[in-house]
Design a protein around this motif. Structure first.
Motif, PDB file in Angstrom:
ATOM      1  N   ALA A 250      68.404  80.504 -59.805  1.00 47.96           N
ATOM      2  CA  ALA A 250      69.178  79.355 -60.273  1.00 47.96           C
ATOM      3  C   ALA A 250      68.289  78.405 -61.064  1.00 47.96           C
ATOM      4  CB  ALA A 250      69.816  78.633 -59.082  1.00 47.96           C
ATOM      5  N   VAL A 251      67.063  78.202 -60.584  1.00 45.68           N
ATOM      6  CA  VAL A 251      66.102  77.365 -61.308  1.00 45.68           C
ATOM      7  C   VAL A 251      65.830  77.966 -62.690  1.00 45.68           C
ATOM      8  CG1 VAL A 251      63.716  76.527 -61.360  1.00 45.68           C
ATOM      9  CG2 VAL A 251      65.016  76.473 -59.213  1.00 45.68           C
ATOM     10  N   ALA A 252      65.639  79.284 -62.740  1.00 45.95           N
ATOM     11  CA  ALA A 252      65.331  79.946 -64.011  1.00 45.95           C
ATOM     12  C   ALA A 252      66.471  79.793 -65.007  1.00 45.95           C
ATOM     13  CB  ALA A 252      65.029  81.424 -63.767  1.00 45.95           C
TER      14      ALA A 252
ATOM     15  N   LEU B 134      75.047  73.787 -62.701  1.00 45.99           N
ATOM     16  CA  LEU B 134      74.622  75.075 -63.253  1.00 45.99           C
ATOM     17  C   LEU B 134      75.780  75.769 -63.965  1.00 45.99           C
ATOM     18  CD1 LEU B 134      72.448  77.210 -63.623  1.00 45.99           C
ATOM     19  CD2 LEU B 134      73.047  78.140 -61.380  1.00 45.99           C
ATOM     20  N   ARG B 135      76.975  75.676 -63.396  1.00 44.02           N
ATOM     21  CA  ARG B 135      78.139  76.282 -64.054  1.00 44.02           C
ATOM     22  C   ARG B 135      78.310  75.717 -65.475  1.00 44.02           C
ATOM     23  NH1 ARG B 135      83.264  78.534 -62.332  1.00 44.02           N
ATOM     24  NH2 ARG B 135      82.644  78.263 -60.160  1.00 44.02           N
ATOM     25  N   ASN B 136      78.187  74.405 -65.599  1.00 42.89           N
ATOM     26  CA  ASN B 136      78.293  73.780 -66.924  1.00 42.89           C
ATOM     27  C   ASN B 136      77.136  74.187 -67.826  1.00 42.89           C
ATOM     28  OD1 ASN B 136      80.656  72.407 -66.265  1.00 42.89           O
ATOM     29  ND2 ASN B 136      79.554  70.636 -65.453  1.00 42.89           N
TER      30      ASN B 136
ATOM     31  N   GLY C 227      59.598  62.612 -51.089  1.00 42.71           N
ATOM     32  CA  GLY C 227      60.665  62.043 -51.900  1.00 42.71           C
ATOM     33  C   GLY C 227      60.885  62.710 -53.240  1.00 42.71           C
ATOM     34  N   LEU C 228      60.279  63.863 -53.458  1.00 40.60           N
ATOM     35  CA  LEU C 228      60.419  64.560 -54.743  1.00 40.60           C
ATOM     36  C   LEU C 228      61.885  64.939 -54.976  1.00 40.60           C
ATOM     37  CD1 LEU C 228      58.602  65.759 -57.060  1.00 40.60           C
ATOM     38  CD2 LEU C 228      58.774  67.926 -55.830  1.00 40.60           C
ATOM     39  N   ASN C 229      62.379  64.718 -56.183  1.00 38.94           N
ATOM     40  CA  ASN C 229      63.741  65.096 -56.541  1.00 38.94           C
ATOM     41  C   ASN C 229      63.874  66.611 -56.439  1.00 38.94           C
ATOM     42  OD1 ASN C 229      66.197  65.685 -57.828  1.00 38.94           O
ATOM     43  ND2 ASN C 229      65.958  64.047 -59.317  1.00 38.94           N
ATOM     44  N   ALA C 230      64.762  67.074 -55.562  1.00 36.62           N
ATOM     45  CA  ALA C 230      64.910  68.506 -55.315  1.00 36.62           C
ATOM     46  C   ALA C 230      66.023  69.135 -56.134  1.00 36.62           C
ATOM     47  CB  ALA C 230      65.174  68.749 -53.826  1.00 36.62           C
ATOM     48  N   GLY C 231      66.647  68.367 -57.025  1.00 33.74           N
ATOM     49  CA  GLY C 231      67.755  68.878 -57.814  1.00 33.74           C
ATOM     50  C   GLY C 231      67.338  69.971 -58.784  1.00 33.74           C
ATOM     51  N   LEU C 232      68.299  70.796 -59.174  1.00 30.59           N
ATOM     52  CA  LEU C 232      68.020  71.912 -60.083  1.00 30.59           C
ATOM     53  C   LEU C 232      67.486  71.433 -61.422  1.00 30.59           C
ATOM     54  CD1 LEU C 232      70.814  74.662 -59.931  1.00 30.59           C
ATOM     55  CD2 LEU C 232      68.374  74.909 -59.436  1.00 30.59           C
ATOM     56  N   GLU C 233      68.076  70.395 -61.973  1.00 29.86           N
ATOM     57  CA  GLU C 233      67.636  69.919 -63.280  1.00 29.86           C
ATOM     58  C   GLU C 233      66.209  69.398 -63.214  1.00 29.86           C
ATOM     59  OE1 GLU C 233      71.814  68.542 -65.389  1.00 29.86           O
ATOM     60  OE2 GLU C 233      70.754  67.099 -64.099  1.00 29.86           O
ATOM     61  N   ALA C 234      65.899  68.608 -62.175  1.00 28.65           N
ATOM     62  CA  ALA C 234      64.547  68.075 -62.035  1.00 28.65           C
ATOM     63  C   ALA C 234      63.549  69.197 -61.796  1.00 28.65           C
ATOM     64  CB  ALA C 234      64.493  67.061 -60.887  1.00 28.65           C
TER      65      ALA C 234
ATOM     66  N   VAL D  85      76.724  70.321 -55.591  1.00 29.31           N
ATOM     67  CA  VAL D  85      76.590  69.521 -56.813  1.00 29.31           C
ATOM     68  C   VAL D  85      75.782  70.296 -57.849  1.00 29.31           C
ATOM     69  CG1 VAL D  85      75.582  67.435 -57.810  1.00 29.31           C
ATOM     70  CG2 VAL D  85      76.816  67.311 -55.636  1.00 29.31           C
ATOM     71  N   ASP D  86      74.672  70.888 -57.407  1.00 29.63           N
ATOM     72  CA  ASP D  86      73.808  71.621 -58.335  1.00 29.63           C
ATOM     73  C   ASP D  86      74.489  72.870 -58.882  1.00 29.63           C
ATOM     74  OD1 ASP D  86      71.586  70.016 -58.612  1.00 29.63           O
ATOM     75  OD2 ASP D  86      70.532  70.875 -56.902  1.00 29.63           O
TER      76      ASP D  86
END
Length: 318
Positions: free
Chosen positions: A116-118, A221-223, A82-89, A216-217
């Motif tokens: 993208a994570v970096a 990232l664009r923003n 259940g770990l949040n896999a989103g870029l921000e998290a 969504v991610d």
């Protein structure tokens, strides 16, 4: 810093590589470490591991303290349901990892989704990043793989993804060869870095979560890129990249202040594995002195394209 039993030393060339784990938010995160000097984090792509950097660590460790990380829920790191896999998290967990390692700041070299994570990390934690080296980073300006991403968001695509770990090795090797500009350059040991650990429960679920929220991610990232402070950023792309199109590199380069783009002719999506000597030298030079030599010889033809200089501007806080 809390380290775990089972520390292992591997000798690559003249450099000893330490393999161990550190506890981050209650989970064991595996990494390889070698060398001394300024910290350099190596981040693998969507389906990968620290092993992807095995042809680079020895060289980079001559000048840096290198940390090749297995992302949460990948490689030899612990699986967290259940770990949040989103870029921000994911970016925020990278900050927690640096805390656990006792690192205030670091240079970061990253590939594909790791890129993208970096970039998200640099936007959210700018004081912790010195320089970036991004190999074909996933980015919001690329639509090359959108059809495949949408397939893996369907019920049938998810069903198929869960069976990928159990496909014949030959099929997996064929898929990896398509990521190279020249399939004859695929090293015999390359496949293990992308397949070992895929069959561990929770791995494919995590990858599916990343794919499910991909668009969504990329919007987030664009923003985030518009708020990213100027960081010396080296972009390295192969002109035969079938995963993250070279055309998106131009737009990304225009967006990132203080960036430079190197295009490697005949190279695919994984330049640092396909042409390690060229990429190792380019990384080392960038870390020592960014922009010092835009088109110097690296042992093979390349096209170096410096960024259009952008005057830094002061933006209001979001």
């Amino acid at each position: 810093m809390k380290l775990f039993e089972g520390l292992r030393l591997v000798t690559e060339g003249l450099i000893k590589i330490e393999e161990t784990c550190v506890l981050v938010d209650g989970a064991k995160i595996h990494y390889q470490r070698a060398g001394s000097g300024s910290a350099l984090l190596l981040l693998h792509g969507l389906v990968g591991s620290a092993k992807n950097w095995r042809r680079n660590i020895d060289f980079l460790a001559r000048d840096s303290s290198v940390y090749a990380i297995d992302h949460f829920n990948m490689g030899q790191s612990e699986r967290v349901p259940g770990l949040n896999a989103g870029l921000e998290a994911t970016a925020d967990r990278l900050a927690a990892l640096m805390d656990a390692l006792g690192l205030d700041e670091a240079d970061i070299a990253a590939h594909s989704h790791g890129g993208a994570v970096a970039m998200m990390f640099a936007a959210r934690h700018p004081a912790r990043v010195r320089r970036l080296i991004l190999f074909a980073p996933a980015n919001p300006f690329c639509d090359l793989g959108n059809q495949l991403l949408r397939f893996y968001q369907t019920r049938f695509g998810i069903w198929f993804a869960r069976r990928i770990p159990f496909l014949p090795r030959m099929l997996k090797a064929t898929a990896l060869s398509r990521m190279y500009g020249d399939p004859s350059r695929v090293p015999p040991d390359a496949l293990d870095g992308y397949t070992q650990g895929l069959d561990i429960p929770g791995t494919i679920d995590h990858v599916i979560q990343i794919v499910q929220r991909w668009f969504v991610d990329m919007g987030l990232l664009r923003n985030a890129l518009t708020r990213l402070p100027a960081k010396p950023t080296l972009l390295i792309w192969g002109d035969r990249d079938r995963a993250v199109g070279l055309s998106s590199a131009r737009e990304l380069q225009r967006t990132l202040q203080l960036s430079q783009l190197i295009v490697l002719p005949g190279v695919g999506h994984i330049p640092f594995e396909e042409t390690p000597d060229i990429c190792n030298q380019a990384m080392r030079d960038w870390l020592i002195n960014p922009f010092a030599a835009e088109a110097h010889a690296l042992g093979a033809p390349l096209r170096s394209q410096p960024v259009e200089r952008v005057k830094p501007e002061v933006r209001g806080a979001a």
